[in-house]
Write an enzyme that holds these catalytic residues in place. Structure first.
Site, short mmCIF file in Angstrom:
data_model
loop_
_atom_site.label_atom_id
_atom_site.label_comp_id
_atom_site.label_asym_id
_atom_site.label_seq_id
_atom_site.Cartn_x
_atom_site.Cartn_y
_atom_site.Cartn_z
CB VAL A 195 3.42 -0.63 3.33
CG1 VAL A 195 3.65 -1.76 4.31
CG2 VAL A 195 3.09 0.65 4.07
CE LYS A 209 3.76 2.22 7.22
NZ LYS A 209 2.52 2.82 7.68
CG ASP A 254 -3.09 9.35 11.07
OD1 ASP A 254 -4.26 9.81 10.93
OD2 ASP A 254 -2.33 9.13 10.12
N GLY A 259 0.81 -1.20 0.00
CA GLY A 259 0.00 0.00 0.00
C GLY A 259 0.84 1.25 0.00
N GLY A 272 0.79 4.96 1.78
CA GLY A 272 0.08 5.77 2.76
C GLY A 272 0.69 7.14 2.84
N GLY A 273 0.18 7.92 3.76
CA GLY A 273 0.69 9.26 3.93
C GLY A 273 2.16 9.26 4.31
N GLY A 313 4.41 6.82 3.41
CA GLY A 313 5.31 6.16 2.48
C GLY A 313 4.76 4.83 2.01
#
Ligand SMILES: *[C@@H]1O[C@H](CO)[C@@H](O)[C@H](O)[C@H]1NC(C)=O
Ligand SMILES: *[C@@H]1O[C@H](CO)[C@@H](O)[C@H](O)[C@H]1NC(C)=O
Ligand SMILES: *[C@@H]1O[C@H](CO)[C@@H](O)[C@H](O)[C@H]1NC(C)=O
Ligand SMILES: *[C@@H]1O[C@H](CO)[C@@H](O)[C@H](O)[C@H]1NC(C)=O
Ligand SMILES: *[C@@H]1O[C@H](CO)[C@@H](O)[C@H](O)[C@H]1NC(C)=O
Ligand SMILES: *[C@@H]1O[C@H](CO)[C@@H](O)[C@H](O)[C@H]1NC(C)=O
Ligand SMILES: *[C@@H]1O[C@H](CO)[C@@H](O)[C@H](O)[C@H]1NC(C)=O
Ligand SMILES: *[C@@H]1O[C@H](CO)[C@@H](O)[C@H](O)[C@H]1NC(C)=O
Length: 680
Positions: A364, A379, A477, A357, A359-360, A362
Site C-alpha cells: 500500500v 494498494k 477479513d 504497509g 498486507g496479505g 499487496g
C-alpha cells in the site's frame, strides 16, 4: 346519489387529465442502443455499444441530438415549467489533441435545426452573427473544455448560457463531498465519465447544476445555484437535447445515459447498465505515432530544436509505450477506472510513493494525485490471478458505490497486465493494530473512550455492509489491521469484499478459504463459506482484542493464555475477568462498558453461528439500548467448552437456538453482574 357519482367521475377525469399532462414528458435512456426516436443531426450518432456520440474526431464539427417531440415550456400567464434532468457524459481527447476541443451543452432550443454558424460553431448552439441576440431563445448549460477560447479564462468549466456563448454564471467543475466537508475538483479532460444533474424550479426561479464523478451519490450541494427567470427565454414549445462542437482540437463528446422529467425529479439512471465509449487507443499504430512526431517536427523549424525534439519524442514514446494501457474491451464497461499513467507518475513508478504497509493482498502506497492534489492510498496487488479479475472488478465497481462514514471508500481501480491497483481514501492515523499491539514500538496509545468510539463506529460500518446496503456484503477479513483510523480517530473498515478476489480461484471446486487465523469462525473450515454470521465471529475476536490489548492467538504466552477466547471465557466463569483487561489502560476505563465488550466478544465468538447476535443487535448492546444477559454468556462459555471436550454435541444442548429461555438451567451466581471486575 347519481349526482355524487357523476361528480366523482368528473373529478377522477379531471385529475387524470392533469396527471397525464404533467407526466407527459418523462423519459429515460439507460444507454441508447436501439434508440431510433432521437433526432440526431450533423456528426451525432449512436455507437455500436449504445453510447450517444455527439461529435466525431473531425475538427470544427457540430453534433446535436434532441428529444423528438417539443415540450410545452411556457404556460399561460408567463409561467415556466419546472424540470429536472440527469445524464452521464464523457469527453475523450483524441490522440492528436493536446487540449480542450470545445465541449457539450444541455439545451432548450425553440428548434431542432442545426444552425449554420458562419465562422464559429459555438457549441452548436449559434454562431458569431446571432450570438447574444435575445431572439435566439436558447438556454444551455455548457460543459466546456476550450483552452484559450476567446471568451474563457479557465480550461474546464461549467456555465449557464442564455442566448449567448458568454455564460451568465460559471464555475470550475467540482463536487461537494459531505463526508469530508470539502470540494473535490474534476477535470473534463481526464476523460472520466461524469454525472450531471440540472434542476429548475419554475416557481422559485432557481436553477441548480450539480456534478459528480460516477462513484459518488448525488452531492448534497449543487455546484451552481443561480436565480434566473426563464420566462423570457422559453417559448411556448421548446425542444430539449444536447449540442456539441469541436474546434481545432477534435475531442469526442459522449452521453451514456439521459433522464428528463417535467414537474418532478428525473428518474435515476441505472449506472451499472450504462454503456461507455471506447477509450482512444494509446497502443496506437506506429503510423499515428510517426505523424505525431511529424507534427511536432514542423512546429519547430530550427534544426537544433528539431534534433532536441526528436530525442524528446523518442524518450516520450518509450515512456508512453511503458505506460500504455493494455485495456481489454470489458474493462471499459466498469466505472471508476483510473488511468495507469496517473498512478505510475504519482508514485514515480512505484518507487517513491510512501510505502504505508505490506498486507496479505499487496503493498500500500500513499500517493498524491497530480490532478487534484488529493491524498489517496493505492494498494498494488501483483500477480493477481487473471481468471478472477474480471468478476472481481465487476464487484469492485459495485462496491465503489458503498458509502458509509465507517468504511474506507474505494475511489477507483486500474489494471495493467498482472498488476491490479485499488485506490482508496487516505487514512492519516493508520490502523488499529499499531495502537493495540505495537504501542511499545511507536508510543501510540488509545484511551478507553477512543477504543469504545472506534468499536461503535465499525459496528455501524459492518451493520451497513450486512443489512443496509442493497445487497449483503460479507467483509470476510475483519481484524485490527483492517480497521483504519481517520483524522478524527473514527474507526473505518478497509478491504471489504477484497477477499473475494482469492475465492474466485482457478478451480471452482476448491474454494480457497480466506481469513486470518484466530478471527475465522470455526464453521468456515467445514463449509468454506463466509457469511454475515462468520463476520460477527471475527468482530467478536476484535472486541476481545480491543479490551485485552492482545492478539487472538499468542504462541509465546503460557498454554492457558495462548488462545485469547478460551482464556477470557475461563476468567469470566471464575469471576476474574479483570485479569484480561489490557494492562496499558491501568484503571482508566469505564467498567460497565468494559464488561459489556468482553461479554459481547464471548457471545459473538460462539462456536455455533445460529447463536451469534446480528450486527443490529450488537450495535444495540454497544449503544446501551439493550442489556446483555449474563445467563446467555455463561451458557455459551460452558456449552462451547463442553463441545471442545467432545463429550457433547450441539444437539445435546436443550433448544440451543434461544439461549434466553435456558437461562434458568444454568447455575446462577457463577458471575453476577457487578462482580465482574473483582471489586476493582
Ligand atoms: C402540474 O402539477 C403541479 C403540481 O404537482 C401543478 O401545480 C401544475 O399546475 C400542473 N401543471 C399542469 C400543466 O397541469
Ligand atoms: C423511444 O424509444 C425507446 C426505445 O426505442 C422507447 O423505450 C421510448 O418509449 C421511445 N420514446 C418515445 C417518446 O417514443
Ligand atoms: C464527422 O462528421 C462529419 C459531419 O457529419 C463528417 O463530414 C465527417 O466525415 C465525419 N468524420 C469522421 C472522421 O467520421
Ligand atoms: C408575458 O411576457 C411578455 C414579454 O415579456 C409580455 O409582453 C406579456 O404581457 C406577458 N404576459 C403576461 C400575462 O404577463
Ligand atoms: C437579432 O436577430 C433578429 C432576427 O434574426 C434580427 O432582426 C436583429 O437585427 C438581430 N439583432 C441584433 C442586435 O443583431
Ligand atoms: C437548489 O439548491 C438549493 C441549495 O442547495 C436548494 O435549497 C434548492 O432546493 C435547490 N433547488 C432545486 C430546484 O433543486
Ligand atoms: C451525505 O449526503 C448523502 C446524500 O447526498 C446522504 O445520504 C448522507 O447521509 C450525507 N452524509 C452526511 C454525513 O451528511
Ligand atoms: C418572470 O418574467 C416574466 C416575463 O417577463 C414576468 O411576467 C414574471 O412576473 C417574472 N416572474 C418573476 C417571479 O419575476
Amino acid at each position: 346519489m347519481a349526482a355524487i357519482l357523476l361528480l366523482s367521475l368528473t373529478l377522477i377525469l379531471i385529475t387524470t387529465k392533469v396527471i397525464a399532462q404533467n407526466t407527459s414528458t418523462n423519459f429515460i435512456y439507460n444507454g441508447f442502443a436501439g434508440v431510433s426516436n432521437l433526432t440526431m443531426e450533423a456528426a451525432a450518432a449512436v455507437t455500436t455499444s449504445g453510447v450517444l456520440q455527439l461529435t466525431n474526431t473531425s475538427t470544427n464539427v457540430i453534433g446535436r441530438a434532441f428529444f423528438p417531440s417539443s415540450i410545452p415550456s411556457l404556460l399561460p400567464g408567463n409561467k415556466t415549467i419546472s424540470f429536472s434532468t440527469t445524464f452521464v457524459f464523457q469527453i475523450l481527447k483524441s490522440t492528436t489533441s493536446s487540449g480542450g476541443g470545445h465541449g457539450l451543452a444541455f439545451t432548450f432550443s425553440p428548434t431542432k435545426i442545426t444552425p449554420s454558424p458562419g465562422c464559429c460553431p459555438y457549441l452548436g448552439l449559434f454562431g458569431r452573427e446571432n450570438n447574444g441576440n435575445s431572439s435566439n431563445h436558447i438556454f444551455a448549460v455548457e460543459f466546456d473544455t476550450a483552452r484559450g477560447f476567446r471568451f474563457f479564462t479557465s480550461e474546464s468549466h461549467v456555465g449557464i448560457n442564455i442566448n449567448n456563448i458568454v455564460s451568465v454564471s460559471s464555475a470550475s467543475p467540482s463536487y461537494y463531498d459531505n463526508t469530508t466537508n470539502s470540494d473535490v475538483n474534476l477535470d473534463f479532460l481526464q476523460g472520466d465519465p461524469l454525472h450531471a444533474w440540472i434542476e429548475y424550479d419554475g416557481v422559485l426561479k432557481v436553477l441548480n447544476v450539480t456534478l459528480a464523478s460516477l462513484n459518488v451519490a448525488k452531492p448534497s450541494k449543487p455546484l451552481i445555484s443561480y436565480a434566473t427567470n426563464l420566462s423570457d427565454v422559453f417559448k411556448e414549445n421548446m425542444y430539449v437535447g444536447f449540442s456539441a462542437s469541436t474546434g481545432t482540437q477534435p475531442n469526442s463528446h459522449y452521453i451514456s445515459g439521459w433522464s428528463f422529467r417535467v414537474n418532478g425529479e428525473a428518474q435515476a439512471l441505472d449506472l451499472s447498465s450504462l454503456p461507455f465509449p471506447p477509450q482512444p487507443s494509446t497502443r496506437g499504430s506506429s503510423s499515428s505515432k510517426l505523424s505525431n512526431a511529424a507534427t511536432i517536427g514542423i512546429t519547430f523549424s530550427i534544426t537544433i530544436i528539431v534534433v532536441a525534439t526528436v530525442i524528446a519524442v523518442i524518450l516520450y514514446l518509450r515512456l508512453r509505450a511503458r505506460l500504455a494501457e493494455t485495456i481489454e474491451d470489458w474493462e471499459l464497461y466498469y466505472p471508476h477506472r483510473f488511468p495507469y499513467k496517473e498512478l505510475y507518475k504519482a508514485t514515480k513508478g512505484f518507487k517513491e510513493g510512501e510505502l504505508l504497509g505490506k498486507g496479505g493482498f499487496g503493498h500500500v502506497y500513499k500517493v498524491v494525485l497530480r490532478g487534484t492534489g488529493e491524498e489517496v492510498a493505492v494498494k498494488r496487488i501483483s500477480n493477481s490471478s487473471q481468471q478472477g479479475v474480471r468478476e472481481f472488478i465487476a464487484e469492485i465497481s459495485s462496491l465503489g458505490r458503498l458509502r458509509h462514514r465507517h468504511l474506507v471508500h474505494l475511489q477507483g481501480w486500474c489494471k495493467r497486465n498482472e498488476d491490479l491497483l485499488l485506490v482508496y481514501e487516505f487514512m492519516p492515523n493508520r490502523s488499529l493494530d499499531l495502537y493495540l499491539f505495537e504501542s511499545h514500538k511507536n508510543n501510540m496509545t488509545l484511551t478507553w473512550d477512543q477504543r469504545y468510539k472506534i468499536l461503535k463506529g465499525i459496528a455501524l460500518g459492518l451493520l451497513y455492509l450486512h443489512e443496509e446496503w442493497e445487497q449483503v456484503v460479507v467483509h470476510r477479513d475483519i481484524k485490527a489491521s483492517n480497521v483504519l483510523l481517520d483524522s478524527e480517530m473514527n474507526g473505518r473498515f478497509g478491504d471489504f469484499g477484497l477477499a473475494r478476489l482469492y475465492e474466485h480461484g482457478d478451480h471452482p471446486h476448491t474454494t480457497h478459504v480466506v481469513g486470518t487465523v484466530g478471527y475465522m469462525a470455526p464453521e468456515i473450515s467445514r463449509t468454506g463459506k463466509a457469511t454475515a454470521s462468520s463476520d460477527v465471529f471475527s468482530f467478536g475476536a476484535l472486541l476481545l482484542e480491543v479490551a485485552c490489548g492482545r492478539r487472538p492467538i499468542e504462541m509465546s504466552y503460557p498454554p492457558r493464555e495462548m488462545i485469547l477466547l478460551d482464556w477470557v471465557k475461563e476468567c469470566y466463569l471464575k469471576g476474574k475477568t479483570h485479569e484480561v483487561v489490557d494492562g496499558k489502560l491501568g484503571d482508566e476505563f469505564n467498567q460497565e462498558e468494559m464488561e459489556m465488550v468482553v461479554k459481547l466478544g464471548i457471545v459473538c465468538c460462539s462456536s455455533r453461528p445460529e447463536t451469534r447476535p446480528s450486527m443490529r443487535q450488537v450495535t444495540k448492546y454497544l449503544n446501551g439500548d439493550e442489556v446483555l444477559s449474563d445467563g446467555w454468556v455463561v451458557q455459551l462459555c460452558e456449552s462451547d467448552s463442553s463441545m471442545d471436550l467432545g463429550s457433547h454435541h450441539g444437539s445435546s444442548n436443550p433448544s440451543s437456538t434461544d439461549p434466553s429461555t435456558n437461562f434458568s438451567t444454568y447455575p446462577h451466581g457463577v458471575v453476577s453482574s457487578g462482580s465482574f471486575l473483582g471489586g476493582r
